[in-house]
Design an enzyme around this catalytic site. Structure first.
Site, PDB file in Angstrom:
ATOM      1  N   PHE A  37      19.470   8.827   3.944  1.00  0.00           N
ATOM      2  CA  PHE A  37      18.335   8.011   4.393  1.00  0.00           C
ATOM      3  C   PHE A  37      18.633   6.510   4.374  1.00  0.00           C
ATOM      4  O   PHE A  37      17.788   5.703   4.737  1.00  0.00           O
ATOM      5  CB  PHE A  37      17.091   8.310   3.536  1.00  0.00           C
ATOM      6  CG  PHE A  37      17.265   8.061   2.061  1.00  0.00           C
ATOM      7  CD1 PHE A  37      17.102   6.785   1.523  1.00  0.00           C
ATOM      8  CD2 PHE A  37      17.583   9.110   1.200  1.00  0.00           C
ATOM      9  CE1 PHE A  37      17.264   6.550   0.169  1.00  0.00           C
ATOM     10  CE2 PHE A  37      17.750   8.890  -0.170  1.00  0.00           C
ATOM     11  CZ  PHE A  37      17.587   7.598  -0.679  1.00  0.00           C
TER      12      PHE A  37
ATOM     13  N   ARG B 139       0.496   4.274  -3.606  1.00  0.00           N
ATOM     14  CA  ARG B 139       1.052   5.173  -2.580  1.00  0.00           C
ATOM     15  C   ARG B 139       0.158   6.394  -2.397  1.00  0.00           C
ATOM     16  O   ARG B 139      -0.035   6.877  -1.278  1.00  0.00           O
ATOM     17  CB  ARG B 139       2.472   5.585  -2.980  1.00  0.00           C
ATOM     18  CG  ARG B 139       3.487   4.433  -2.864  1.00  0.00           C
ATOM     19  CD  ARG B 139       4.751   4.735  -3.628  1.00  0.00           C
ATOM     20  NE  ARG B 139       5.834   3.791  -3.395  1.00  0.00           N
ATOM     21  CZ  ARG B 139       6.966   3.799  -4.072  1.00  0.00           C
ATOM     22  NH1 ARG B 139       7.159   4.681  -5.046  1.00  0.00           N
ATOM     23  NH2 ARG B 139       7.923   2.916  -3.808  1.00  0.00           N
TER      24      ARG B 139
ATOM     25  N   THR C 102       7.459   8.424  -5.181  1.00  0.00           N
ATOM     26  CA  THR C 102       8.125   7.690  -4.088  1.00  0.00           C
ATOM     27  C   THR C 102       7.389   7.784  -2.753  1.00  0.00           C
ATOM     28  O   THR C 102       7.260   6.787  -2.055  1.00  0.00           O
ATOM     29  CB  THR C 102       9.585   8.168  -3.941  1.00  0.00           C
ATOM     30  OG1 THR C 102      10.271   7.824  -5.144  1.00  0.00           O
ATOM     31  CG2 THR C 102      10.286   7.494  -2.779  1.00  0.00           C
TER      32      THR C 102
ATOM     33  N   LYS D 106       6.054  -3.872   1.677  1.00  0.00           N
ATOM     34  CA  LYS D 106       6.993  -3.592   2.763  1.00  0.00           C
ATOM     35  C   LYS D 106       6.310  -3.775   4.127  1.00  0.00           C
ATOM     36  O   LYS D 106       5.077  -3.928   4.196  1.00  0.00           O
ATOM     37  CB  LYS D 106       7.530  -2.167   2.590  1.00  0.00           C
ATOM     38  CG  LYS D 106       8.390  -1.979   1.324  1.00  0.00           C
ATOM     39  CD  LYS D 106       8.851  -0.530   1.218  1.00  0.00           C
ATOM     40  CE  LYS D 106       9.802  -0.316   0.055  1.00  0.00           C
ATOM     41  NZ  LYS D 106      10.238   1.099  -0.041  1.00  0.00           N
TER      42      LYS D 106
ATOM     43  N   ASN E 127       6.466   3.917   2.526  1.00  0.00           N
ATOM     44  CA  ASN E 127       5.734   4.047   1.261  1.00  0.00           C
ATOM     45  C   ASN E 127       5.162   2.722   0.743  1.00  0.00           C
ATOM     46  O   ASN E 127       4.908   2.562  -0.441  1.00  0.00           O
ATOM     47  CB  ASN E 127       6.601   4.727   0.203  1.00  0.00           C
ATOM     48  CG  ASN E 127       7.863   3.951  -0.103  1.00  0.00           C
ATOM     49  OD1 ASN E 127       8.111   2.893   0.468  1.00  0.00           O
ATOM     50  ND2 ASN E 127       8.640   4.457  -1.030  1.00  0.00           N
TER      51      ASN E 127
ATOM     52  N   ARG F 158       5.370   0.490 -11.951  1.00  0.00           N
ATOM     53  CA  ARG F 158       5.888   1.769 -11.432  1.00  0.00           C
ATOM     54  C   ARG F 158       4.805   2.846 -11.474  1.00  0.00           C
ATOM     55  O   ARG F 158       4.691   3.654 -10.564  1.00  0.00           O
ATOM     56  CB  ARG F 158       7.112   2.212 -12.245  1.00  0.00           C
ATOM     57  CG  ARG F 158       8.330   1.337 -12.051  1.00  0.00           C
ATOM     58  CD  ARG F 158       8.972   1.474 -10.703  1.00  0.00           C
ATOM     59  NE  ARG F 158       9.468   2.815 -10.432  1.00  0.00           N
ATOM     60  CZ  ARG F 158      10.185   3.145  -9.355  1.00  0.00           C
ATOM     61  NH1 ARG F 158      10.467   2.234  -8.434  1.00  0.00           N
ATOM     62  NH2 ARG F 158      10.604   4.382  -9.158  1.00  0.00           N
TER      63      ARG F 158
ATOM     64  N   HIS G 178       7.677  -1.641  -2.830  1.00  0.00           N
ATOM     65  CA  HIS G 178       8.825  -1.470  -3.729  1.00  0.00           C
ATOM     66  C   HIS G 178       8.495  -2.109  -5.069  1.00  0.00           C
ATOM     67  O   HIS G 178       7.844  -3.151  -5.114  1.00  0.00           O
ATOM     68  CB  HIS G 178      10.055  -2.176  -3.138  1.00  0.00           C
ATOM     69  CG  HIS G 178      11.178  -2.331  -4.121  1.00  0.00           C
ATOM     70  ND1 HIS G 178      12.060  -1.311  -4.394  1.00  0.00           N
ATOM     71  CD2 HIS G 178      11.522  -3.370  -4.935  1.00  0.00           C
ATOM     72  CE1 HIS G 178      12.919  -1.728  -5.325  1.00  0.00           C
ATOM     73  NE2 HIS G 178      12.618  -2.972  -5.669  1.00  0.00           N
TER      74      HIS G 178
ATOM     75  N   TYR H 176      19.057  -2.349  -1.787  1.00  0.00           N
ATOM     76  CA  TYR H 176      19.122  -0.895  -1.933  1.00  0.00           C
ATOM     77  C   TYR H 176      20.559  -0.396  -2.108  1.00  0.00           C
ATOM     78  O   TYR H 176      20.853   0.756  -1.792  1.00  0.00           O
ATOM     79  CB  TYR H 176      18.458  -0.229  -0.732  1.00  0.00           C
ATOM     80  CG  TYR H 176      16.936  -0.212  -0.822  1.00  0.00           C
ATOM     81  CD1 TYR H 176      16.295   0.278  -1.963  1.00  0.00           C
ATOM     82  CD2 TYR H 176      16.148  -0.651   0.231  1.00  0.00           C
ATOM     83  CE1 TYR H 176      14.906   0.308  -2.052  1.00  0.00           C
ATOM     84  CE2 TYR H 176      14.758  -0.624   0.155  1.00  0.00           C
ATOM     85  CZ  TYR H 176      14.140  -0.136  -0.990  1.00  0.00           C
ATOM     86  OH  TYR H 176      12.773  -0.091  -1.076  1.00  0.00           O
TER      87      TYR H 176
HETATM   88  P1  DAT Z   1      11.289   4.234  -5.272  1.00  0.00           P
HETATM   89  O1  DAT Z   1      10.930   3.315  -4.126  1.00  0.00           O
HETATM   90  O2  DAT Z   1      10.114   5.072  -5.698  1.00  0.00           O
HETATM   91  O3  DAT Z   1      11.964   3.532  -6.406  1.00  0.00           O
HETATM   92  P2  DAT Z   1      13.932   5.302  -4.661  1.00  0.00           P
HETATM   93  O4  DAT Z   1      14.510   4.143  -5.401  1.00  0.00           O
HETATM   94  O5  DAT Z   1      14.391   6.678  -5.031  1.00  0.00           O
HETATM   95  O6  DAT Z   1      12.330   5.297  -4.690  1.00  0.00           O
HETATM   96  O7  DAT Z   1      14.238   5.125  -3.106  1.00  0.00           O
HETATM   97  C1  DAT Z   1      14.173   3.846  -2.545  1.00  0.00           C
HETATM   98  C2  DAT Z   1      13.526   3.936  -1.207  1.00  0.00           C
HETATM   99  O8  DAT Z   1      14.317   4.768  -0.363  1.00  0.00           O
HETATM  100  C3  DAT Z   1      12.148   4.581  -1.225  1.00  0.00           C
HETATM  101  O9  DAT Z   1      11.139   3.648  -1.475  1.00  0.00           O
HETATM  102  C4  DAT Z   1      12.076   5.167   0.149  1.00  0.00           C
HETATM  103  C5  DAT Z   1      13.495   5.551   0.477  1.00  0.00           C
HETATM  104  N1  DAT Z   1      13.807   6.951   0.205  1.00  0.00           N
HETATM  105  C6  DAT Z   1      14.079   7.519  -0.989  1.00  0.00           C
HETATM  106  N2  DAT Z   1      14.319   8.828  -0.875  1.00  0.00           N
HETATM  107  C7  DAT Z   1      14.214   9.096   0.453  1.00  0.00           C
HETATM  108  C8  DAT Z   1      14.340  10.276   1.246  1.00  0.00           C
HETATM  109  N3  DAT Z   1      14.649  11.447   0.695  1.00  0.00           N
HETATM  110  N4  DAT Z   1      14.126  10.158   2.578  1.00  0.00           N
HETATM  111  C9  DAT Z   1      13.827   8.992   3.161  1.00  0.00           C
HETATM  112  N5  DAT Z   1      13.689   7.817   2.469  1.00  0.00           N
HETATM  113  C10 DAT Z   1      13.888   7.891   1.152  1.00  0.00           C
HETATM  114 MG    MG Z   2      13.823   2.587  -6.547  1.00  0.00          MG
END
Ligand code: DAT
Ligand code: MG
Length: 153
Positions: free
Chosen positions: A58, A103, A92, A10, A113, A86, A116, A50
């Site tokens: 968010f 991370r 996350t 990212k 973070n 993963r 992806h 997304y």
């Molecule tokens: P991951 O990237 O571990 O698969 P995710 O699919 O739950 O996590 O979320 C996608 C992205 O969204 C993540 O990389 C960062 C953002 N994100 C998730 N939860 C969040 C939150 N509570 N506040 C801010 N950003 C968030």
């Molecule tokens: Mg995800």
């Protein structure tokens, strides 16, 4: 063909000069790189990637973050690569990701973070198609494939 996954280094990963470090981990693990693209992801494409998070508080910030500056998108191939990636990413956000994960080692943010990774075979297939046409994914053999993927049987 072995399993494939989509990863994105990212904008913070690029800005913080961590792309080489992150790619190096996947290379040393033995994953085969089969596609790569350096680009600034459009807001529209970020929204599609997304889509499952649409409506969450968010979501708009996440779209802005991902489309704010260039990112490096890659397809990696290996048997079981989706789950292995993963695990290598960690939880996350860096503030609660385990040390030893990408991370956990390089992020302490609750918003940014670094990377992806697709979370299932269905997500991987959908996400790869968002970023790559079939002719941009290169099928080739690694010279050390037996050593990397051998089963000792
Ligand atoms: P991951 O990237 O571990 O698969 P995710 O699919 O739950 O996590 O979320 C996608 C992205 O969204 C993540 O990389 C960062 C953002 N994100 C998730 N939860 C969040 C939150 N509570 N506040 C801010 N950003 C968030
Ligand atoms: Mg995800």
């Amino acid at each position: 063909m072995a399993e494939r996954t989509l990863i994105i280094i990212k904008p913070d990963g690029i800005q913080r000069h961590l792309a080489g470090e992150i790619i190096g981990r996947f290379e040393k693990k033995g994953f085969k790189l089969v596609a790569a693209k350096f680009m600034q992801i459009s807001e529209e494409l970020a929204r599609r990637l997304y889509a499952v998070h649409k409506g969450k508080p968010f979501f708009e910030g996440l779209v802005k973050y991902l489309s704010s500056a260039p990112a490096l998108i890659m397809v990696l191939e290996a048997e079981g690569v989706i789950d292995m990636v993963r695990k290598m990413l960690g939880a996350t956000f860096g503030y609660d990701a385990e040390p030893g994960t990408i991370r956990g080692d390089f992020s302490s943010s609750r918003g940014y973070n670094l990377i992806h990774g697709a979370d299932s075979p269905e997500s991987a297939e959908r996400e790869i198609k968002l970023f790559f046409s079939p002719d941009e994914i290169i099928d080739y053999e690694l010279a050390d494939a037996d050593w990397l993927y051998g089963k000792n049987d």
